[in-house]
Motif scaffolding. Sequence first.
Motif, PDB file in Angstrom:
ATOM      1  N   LEU A 228       0.805  -1.213   0.000  1.00 22.32           N
ATOM      2  CA  LEU A 228       0.000   0.000   0.000  1.00 22.32           C
ATOM      3  C   LEU A 228       0.842   1.269   0.000  1.00 22.32           C
ATOM      4  O   LEU A 228       0.396   2.307  -0.508  1.00 22.32           O
ATOM      5  CB  LEU A 228      -0.929   0.007   1.219  1.00 22.32           C
ATOM      6  N   THR A 229       2.026   1.195   0.539  1.00 20.20           N
ATOM      7  CA  THR A 229       2.818   2.420   0.737  1.00 20.20           C
ATOM      8  C   THR A 229       4.022   2.544  -0.162  1.00 20.20           C
ATOM      9  O   THR A 229       4.809   3.496  -0.030  1.00 20.20           O
ATOM     10  CB  THR A 229       3.289   2.481   2.204  1.00 20.20           C
ATOM     11  N   SER A 230       4.200   1.584  -1.089  1.00 18.97           N
ATOM     12  CA  SER A 230       5.371   1.648  -1.957  1.00 18.97           C
ATOM     13  C   SER A 230       4.981   1.286  -3.382  1.00 18.97           C
ATOM     14  O   SER A 230       3.798   1.163  -3.706  1.00 18.97           O
ATOM     15  CB  SER A 230       6.455   0.685  -1.442  1.00 18.97           C
ATOM     16  N   GLU A 231       5.984   1.100  -4.222  1.00 17.99           N
ATOM     17  CA  GLU A 231       5.751   0.751  -5.619  1.00 17.99           C
ATOM     18  C   GLU A 231       5.830  -0.765  -5.837  1.00 17.99           C
ATOM     19  O   GLU A 231       5.999  -1.226  -6.951  1.00 17.99           O
ATOM     20  CB  GLU A 231       6.770   1.453  -6.506  1.00 17.99           C
ATOM     21  N   ALA A 232       5.697  -1.515  -4.771  1.00 19.67           N
ATOM     22  CA  ALA A 232       5.747  -2.974  -4.866  1.00 19.67           C
ATOM     23  C   ALA A 232       4.376  -3.520  -5.266  1.00 19.67           C
ATOM     24  O   ALA A 232       3.346  -2.858  -5.117  1.00 19.67           O
ATOM     25  CB  ALA A 232       6.186  -3.573  -3.534  1.00 19.67           C
ATOM     26  N   VAL A 233       4.389  -4.760  -5.772  1.00 18.91           N
ATOM     27  CA  VAL A 233       3.155  -5.435  -6.186  1.00 18.91           C
ATOM     28  C   VAL A 233       2.921  -6.639  -5.296  1.00 18.91           C
ATOM     29  O   VAL A 233       3.831  -7.450  -5.076  1.00 18.91           O
ATOM     30  CB  VAL A 233       3.250  -5.898  -7.666  1.00 18.91           C
ATOM     31  N   LEU A 234       1.699  -6.743  -4.763  1.00 18.16           N
ATOM     32  CA  LEU A 234       1.293  -7.895  -3.967  1.00 18.16           C
ATOM     33  C   LEU A 234       0.469  -8.817  -4.871  1.00 18.16           C
ATOM     34  O   LEU A 234      -0.686  -8.514  -5.198  1.00 18.16           O
ATOM     35  CB  LEU A 234       0.474  -7.443  -2.756  1.00 18.16           C
ATOM     36  N   ILE A 235       1.071  -9.916  -5.317  1.00 20.39           N
ATOM     37  CA  ILE A 235       0.422 -10.818  -6.268  1.00 20.39           C
ATOM     38  C   ILE A 235      -0.908 -11.340  -5.718  1.00 20.39           C
ATOM     39  O   ILE A 235      -1.907 -11.433  -6.435  1.00 20.39           O
ATOM     40  CB  ILE A 235       1.351 -11.997  -6.622  1.00 20.39           C
ATOM     41  N   GLY A 236      -0.903 -11.638  -4.422  1.00 21.34           N
ATOM     42  CA  GLY A 236      -2.132 -12.154  -3.817  1.00 21.34           C
ATOM     43  C   GLY A 236      -3.280 -11.169  -3.929  1.00 21.34           C
ATOM     44  O   GLY A 236      -4.429 -11.558  -4.178  1.00 21.34           O
ATOM     45  N   ALA A 237      -2.999  -9.885  -3.757  1.00 18.77           N
ATOM     46  CA  ALA A 237      -4.048  -8.863  -3.849  1.00 18.77           C
ATOM     47  C   ALA A 237      -4.609  -8.781  -5.265  1.00 18.77           C
ATOM     48  O   ALA A 237      -5.822  -8.632  -5.469  1.00 18.77           O
ATOM     49  CB  ALA A 237      -3.502  -7.509  -3.412  1.00 18.77           C
ATOM     50  N   GLU A 238      -3.718  -8.872  -6.269  1.00 18.97           N
ATOM     51  CA  GLU A 238      -4.180  -8.801  -7.654  1.00 18.97           C
ATOM     52  C   GLU A 238      -4.967 -10.059  -8.033  1.00 18.97           C
ATOM     53  O   GLU A 238      -5.932  -9.990  -8.796  1.00 18.97           O
ATOM     54  CB  GLU A 238      -2.990  -8.604  -8.600  1.00 18.97           C
ATOM     55  N   LEU A 239      -4.534 -11.220  -7.499  1.00 18.51           N
ATOM     56  CA  LEU A 239      -5.295 -12.448  -7.748  1.00 18.51           C
ATOM     57  C   LEU A 239      -6.682 -12.369  -7.114  1.00 18.51           C
ATOM     58  O   LEU A 239      -7.668 -12.859  -7.678  1.00 18.51           O
ATOM     59  CB  LEU A 239      -4.535 -13.659  -7.209  1.00 18.51           C
ATOM     60  N   ASP A 240      -6.756 -11.750  -5.928  1.00 13.12           N
ATOM     61  CA  ASP A 240      -8.060 -11.564  -5.279  1.00 13.12           C
ATOM     62  C   ASP A 240      -9.011 -10.779  -6.177  1.00 13.12           C
ATOM     63  O   ASP A 240     -10.196 -11.114  -6.302  1.00 13.12           O
ATOM     64  CB  ASP A 240      -7.893 -10.837  -3.944  1.00 13.12           C
TER      65      ASP A 240
END
Length: 489
Positions: A228-240
């Motif tokens: 939420l606070t950076s330019e990283a990607v959370l794969i689990g969130a996108e899969l959700d």
Amino acid sequence: MAVGSGPENSDPSNNRGADQKPAADLSKKFHGISYEDKTNPTLFQQIKNGVLGPKAPEGDLPLRVRREIDRQEAASERLIGIVQLGVILFFAFLYALAPRAEGTMGFNFVPYAFSFYLVFTLIRIYISFKITLPVWYLVLSILMDVSLLVGLIFSFHIQYAQHPTFYLKAPTLMYLFLFISLRALRFDPRYVILTGVFGALGWLGLVYYALMYEGGSTRITRNYIEYLTSEAVLIGAELDKLIIILSVTALLALSIYRARRTFFAAIRQQSAVKDLSRFFTPEVANSIVESENRLRAGTGEIREVAILLVDIRSFTKTAAQLPPETTMRVLSLYQKKAAKAILGEGGKIDKFLGDGILATFGAVSDSESYAADALRAGVELAHILEEESADLEAAGWPMKFEIGVGVAAGPVSVGVVGVRDRLEFTVIGDAVNRAAKLEAANKVQKTRFLTDGATYSMALRQGYKGNMLELKSECVAGITGKVDLVALA
């Protein structure tokens, strides 16, 4: 004409082979017959029907019904366009009122996207009122809806000069569900599925671009706070998000598919009632279609009814001398006139028996005046066919048209007889037999309409006001003992 429940009323041709086992009593047969039902559906079929709803192939629908469905779906497309226009105007109004977000430095795509989509929607509405939109245009329209939304989301990182992962946190994706639900107005699950699939593919494209940005240097994290606070990607969130998009799409499409099958099944049922009503009374047709259980021979009930039988005098001998088309023309005209008199007094035509007609009063619907109604119908029949004999003679009948009418009231069995693949609603009982014998007795008594004393007395109690022409006690062929014969015509 052979009518009734006793063996004396059967067709002589059925008596061939006297050494065969004698036929069982019809009343006993009527109440005792039972045939095996079709095999129960398998567990897979039960699950399939439970998930998809009742089976109702669209190809089985009448052409007029399919055309009406096509008209309604075309109207749905116009409604979808109008709703889209309302949505875009509403959001344009909100966008115009809201101040521009702080920190925006890049090119603002939103007004251009709104303007393009507005023009496209107006063109779509205009075309939908002119022609039925073809399938390819509907697919193109869905593709445009999703492309505009995906393009709008993609523009956020340019507008705000941020890393592409920025747009992955934007709530604008939720508008995809608006487009998916709009397609439900079409009542066709295919377009809901297309919208959901296009939306899922569009989001996958956005995620892929964010991951591959600047040579694939985007960081993948499993930490939600870092996501939420950076330019990283959370794969689990996108899969959700993908799972939610596809799940909502699948559930909505399944709901529409079930509703569509149920809708078509209801249409087919209503069409079946209309078609069956040409062969049965409307009450019987409804009971066939709406029955919770599969109809079986041997099912029925005892009811107090009046039976009316009418027969043409010298029909067999006269018809043998006439061309077939003349015979059928006369029969058709006679049946039309007779049906009018019977139905006019609340009677139901059970069946046409060649030149005879078997009608019931109180058999398929309750009546407190069944005997009186039957006598009024019989008198009307005798008078109408006598007064309009000239019409029947003009149709080709070579002599004065004469009929005999018999009416008897009493308890009869009302229900289903036959075999599994050939069932028939009918009435069976002593009243049917007596009505047939009374009708035949007209020949001996030189009358046109006879009933018995018990039926006449019952009709008087039910409000019958007609005049009795003659009353006498006579023996009637096929009925044991003397019968109080009442001549009404």
